[in-house]
Design an enzyme around this catalytic site. Structure first.
Site, PDB file in Angstrom:
ATOM      1  N   SER A   1       0.848  -1.187   0.000  1.00 40.67           N
ATOM      2  CA  SER A   1       0.000   0.000   0.000  1.00 40.67           C
ATOM      3  C   SER A   1       0.880   1.232   0.000  1.00 40.67           C
ATOM      4  O   SER A   1       2.046   1.182   0.405  1.00 40.67           O
ATOM      5  CB  SER A   1      -0.881   0.033   1.250  1.00 40.67           C
ATOM      6  OG  SER A   1      -0.107   0.371   2.403  1.00 40.67           O
ATOM      7  N   ASP A   2       0.344   2.356  -0.464  1.00 40.98           N
ATOM      8  CA  ASP A   2       0.987   3.626  -0.158  1.00 40.98           C
ATOM      9  C   ASP A   2       0.838   3.833   1.350  1.00 40.98           C
ATOM     10  O   ASP A   2       0.026   3.176   2.016  1.00 40.98           O
ATOM     11  CB  ASP A   2       0.350   4.770  -0.952  1.00 40.98           C
ATOM     12  CG  ASP A   2       1.326   5.907  -1.198  1.00 40.98           C
ATOM     13  OD1 ASP A   2       2.283   6.054  -0.412  1.00 40.98           O
ATOM     14  OD2 ASP A   2       1.136   6.673  -2.165  1.00 40.98           O
ATOM     15  N   CYS A   3       1.615   4.735   1.912  1.00 41.39           N
ATOM     16  CA  CYS A   3       1.713   4.803   3.367  1.00 41.39           C
ATOM     17  C   CYS A   3       0.409   5.267   4.016  1.00 41.39           C
ATOM     18  O   CYS A   3      -0.102   6.337   3.700  1.00 41.39           O
ATOM     19  CB  CYS A   3       2.879   5.695   3.763  1.00 41.39           C
ATOM     20  SG  CYS A   3       4.458   4.966   3.277  1.00 41.39           S
TER      21      CYS A   3
ATOM     22  N   ALA B   1      -2.442   3.989   3.512  1.00 41.69           N
ATOM     23  CA  ALA B   1      -3.600   3.885   2.612  1.00 41.69           C
ATOM     24  C   ALA B   1      -4.651   2.922   3.152  1.00 41.69           C
ATOM     25  O   ALA B   1      -5.850   3.115   2.923  1.00 41.69           O
ATOM     26  CB  ALA B   1      -3.139   3.440   1.222  1.00 41.69           C
TER      27      ALA B   1
END
Length: 782
Positions: free
Chosen positions: A300-302, A304
């Site tokens: 995931s993006d941070c 997310a």
């Protein structure tokens, strides 16, 4: 240590020698973290340490040995050690967008290695249209990354780059990180950067024993808004048609994953048509893993995952969010949500432990592919890389070459440029970006090997150089116009170095306007008005700016776009201004006029809608006026093109296998391309041979861009699209031939409204420069 300190107290020389010895011992002791240490006899019993077994079998064995609590701790980017199995701690988050950077948590420059090569920001590198250059940059970054790891200054070898989202809107603060607005160019860049960084060959398919470093395609998908007019990337729900998804947003990721064989994907914050990217099974599993044969991990993006519940309301509870992403095919959480809620999610039946195991097997398989469970990495492939392989003369020369090739000359009235070197004259250098070496690096920057500002580089050519910033910073709320004008009036030549920096465009910060900030416009015009000769305007910026005023002002003789050109950008710029390098860069994005800001940034449509006044986006579909066009770029010489042969110029599509015919209501046939890489599509091709002549008296590196256009285009066909590019070096008067191999299924297809790729029957034009050549596509049943 106590004895050393006591002995050193009596003599400064002895104290210094002792410190050197301590530093030497520290360096010698620096060992990168790894598993399966052969000196530990217990590893003999672990199948996951057997290098003769397949990676997937080894990963499965390792995961089977973990307790459930141990499993949960491994699902986040900061993964702790498991001492009882000899598994070291690992940090998944490192960055290497255009050079290894300490932006994430995995890399440190506090040891023996203090710097890394800072290449131009990606948008400028893309302007070279040189795929071999992109590959070489990836290679150099991968080597330096491995050297840092070997030196004990990296906690991981997974780097979250490249960013290959389409530069759809000129206001996007992260457009600078991307290869531009063309999906095919972005895909080519992704493929070559990934191959270089991971240790593959330029042609692909020749991966060595293990990965040099791990690349990650981000942000998957349709992510190109950070913060605009009350909308943020964290909540934004991108409404995207199947047509736009198929021919704009997804192709770069297909190239990065399927052709580049990237070992990582990052799913984006935003939703697409209501579904969070990180919770989209169709996206992560059916498309990436099944359709594109992805073999790697998905992060995931941070934070997310937390947003899926807390900000987007897609999941009713934290446990629902955890279940959604794991079932969708995500493996790793940058953040702590999976650490906090996976156990309760399993207990509540939101997800089964088998999904956790699958995620962990993907994660440990990548670490094994990096050679981190094969014993001491220093004894293996890439093990010899160290401090001597960082900031080498070769990598610094490559950074300079990339800046030279990327810088774009946009205006050169009456051949003002290059400025003379043989004469003794005075030079005025004015502008807030003139003496700002940090600005050259853009965002996601590391510590450059060395860097000099444009001012310092220009001073090396002209001793009598007078400098004035003009404004305190690029925001330029106040301009010292009178002082700058007095300096300009007295000088023989004037170079204005203006533009933007990361206070104006960066991650989390989209622009509201396309014009230069504050008083920059006024400062430029006033200085140009009083100067003895037409001035040179240099723009440092990632996104486009509306400088129509400068384009039409006779007092502004030259305009140069230098992007964010990296550690060697100041030198490259000075070389171009004084003619030691002939510019050849081409714009990888459209420069729109200021009125484009009336278009909502949230409108994801690519195609124009004349009925509502929507102008469309990018050179492929935009139907409005431009400041500069995609592909614009001048040189100090002139090039002539001619089509030598196009063989055959009538292409027959055999309607069997993966190609099927459909007939429009108005009797225009088109073929549905189910698989452009197999069946009849794999055998159909034609060759376009183009002659290129340098008709001037200056040698130069020159990108040749080949476009295709459908005559009498209908139903959402692009105005034109790039189908080939090749960078060639030609001496004055030299000519060469370039062969482009084209395939109708790949190069002449478009997406229909259902997102299906089709090729229409009819006449197409191949275009290079001002030359066109017609070809015919006919559908047959044999």
């Amino acid at each position: 240590m106590t004895r050393l300190q006591r002995r050193s107290s009596g003599s400064p020389v002895a104290a210094f020698a002792a410190l050197l010895l301590v530093a030497f011992l520290y360096v010698e002791a620096a060992i990168p973290p790894f598993g399966c240490d052969s000196s530990d006899p217990s590893t003999d019993t672990f199948a996951f340490c057997r290098v003769d077994l397949p990676i997937r079998q080894r990963a499965k064995d390792l995961v089977a040995r973990l307790t459930f609590d141990e499993k949960v701790f491994q699902l986040v980017n900061t993964a702790p050690a498991i001492p009882r199995l000899g598994i070291p701690a690992y940090q998944w988050w490192s960055e290497a967008l255009h050079g290894v950077a300490a932006v994430g948590r995995g890399v440190s420059f506090s040891g023996t290695i203090r710097n890394a090569t800072s290449f131009p920001q990606v948008i400028l590198t893309a302007a070279s249209f040189d795929a071999h250059l992109w590959y070489r940059i990836g290679q150099a970054i991968g080597r330096e990354a491995r050297a840092l790891y070997n030196e004990g200054q990296a906690k991981g070898m997974t780097f979250w780059a490249p960013n290959i989202n389409i530069f759809r809107d000129p206001r996007w603060g992260r457009g600078q990180e991307t290869p531009g607005e063309d999906p095919w160019v972005a895909g080519k860049y992704a493929m070559q950067f990934v191959r270089g960084l991971q240790g593959d060959s330029f042609e692909g398919g020749q991966m060595p024993g293990h990965l040099q470093a791990s690349a990650c395609c981000k942000h998957f998908t349709a992510y190109d808004l950070d913060r605009w007019n009350g909308f943020t990337r964290y909540r934004f729900d991108a409404q995207v048609t199947a047509q736009d998804m198929a021919d704009t947003y997804q192709p770069p990721f297909e190239s990065c994953i399927h052709q580049g064989r990237a070992s990582g994907i990052m799913c984006a914050y935003n939703r697409v048509n209501g579904v969070p990217n990180c919770a989209d099974y169709n996206l992560l599993t059916r498309t990436a893993r099944e359709k594109w044969s992805f073999d790697g991990y998905i992060t995931s993006d941070c934070d997310a995952v937390s947003l899926i519940h807390q900000a987007q309301g897609f999941a009713e509870s934290p446990e629902d969010a955890v279940g959604d992403v794991l079932k969708a095919g995500m493996d790793l959480n940058c953040g702590s949500y999976l650490l906090n809620y996976t156990k309760s999610a399993v207990e509540q039946g939101k997800v089964v432990e088998a999904e956790v195991d699958r995620a962990l097997e993907n994660l440990f398989a990548v670490r094994m592919r990096l050679g981190l469970f094969n014993g001491n990495p220093k004894d293996l492939q890439y093990g010899s890389l160290g401090p001597a392989d960082v900031c080498t003369q070769e990598s610094k020369a490559l950074a300079l070459e990339a800046a030279r090739q990327g810088i774009v000359l946009l205006k050169n009235k009456d051949k003002l440029l290059p400025l003379p070197k043989e004469q003794t004259f005075s030079l005025a250098v004015i502008g807030p970006n003139a003496d700002a070496a940090l600005t050259l690096l853009g965002n996601y920057r590391g510590r450059p090997c060395n860097s000099i500002s444009p001012l310092q580089a220009l001073q090396s050519y002209v001793e009598n150089t007078i400098y004035h910033p003009g404004c305190e910073n690029v925001a330029c709320s106040f301009a010292s116009i009178e002082e700058a004008s007095n300096i300009a009036e007295a000088a023989d030549y004037v170079v204005l170095i203006m533009g933007l920096d990361t206070t104006q465009e960066t991650e989390g910060l989209d622009r509201l306007n396309l014009v230069l900030p504050g008083e920059q416009h006024n400062l430029i015009q006033q200085v140009a008005r009083v100067a003895k000769r037409p001035v040179v305007l240099v723009l440092l910026c990632g996104g486009p700016v509306d400088v129509t005023f400068a384009k039409i002002d006779a007092n502004i003789g030259g305009i140069i776009w230098a992007g964010y050109p990296g550690q060697a950008g100041g030198v490259a710029l000075a070389e171009i201004i004084f003619g030691d390098y002939n510019p050849g860069g081409k714009l990888p994005m459209t420069w729109y006029p200021q009125q484009f800001v009336e278009v909502p940034m949230t409108d994801m449509r690519m195609r124009a809608d004349p009925s509502s006044g929507y102008p469309g986006r990018t050179y492929k579909f935009y139907q409005g006026s431009t400041v500069f066009e995609f592909g614009d770029g001048l040189s100090y010489t002139s090039y002539h093109y001619n089509f030598i042969t196009v063989t055959p110029n009538t292409q027959y599509l055999n309607l069997v296998g993966t190609i099927k015919v459909v007939e429009y209501s108005y009797s225009t046939k088109y073929a549905i391309v189910l698989d452009k890489d197999s069946g009849p599509c794999s055998t159909m091709k034609f060759i376009a041979t183009i002659g290129v002549t340098n008709e001037g008296d200056v040698a130069g590196k020159h990108p040749v861009l080949l476009y295709a256009r459908k005559e009498n285009a209908i139903n959402g066909s692009p105005i034109k699209k790039l189908v080939g590019f090749e960078s060639v070096y030609l001496n004055a008067g030299e000519q060469t031939e370039i062969q482009f191999e084209l395939n109708p299924c790949k190069h002449l297809s478009r997406a229909d409204q259902d997102g299906v790729m089709v090729v229409e029957e009819g006449i197409y034009s191949l275009i290079v420069g001002d030359q066109e050549f017609p070809i015919t596509i006919q559908l047959t049943n044999y």
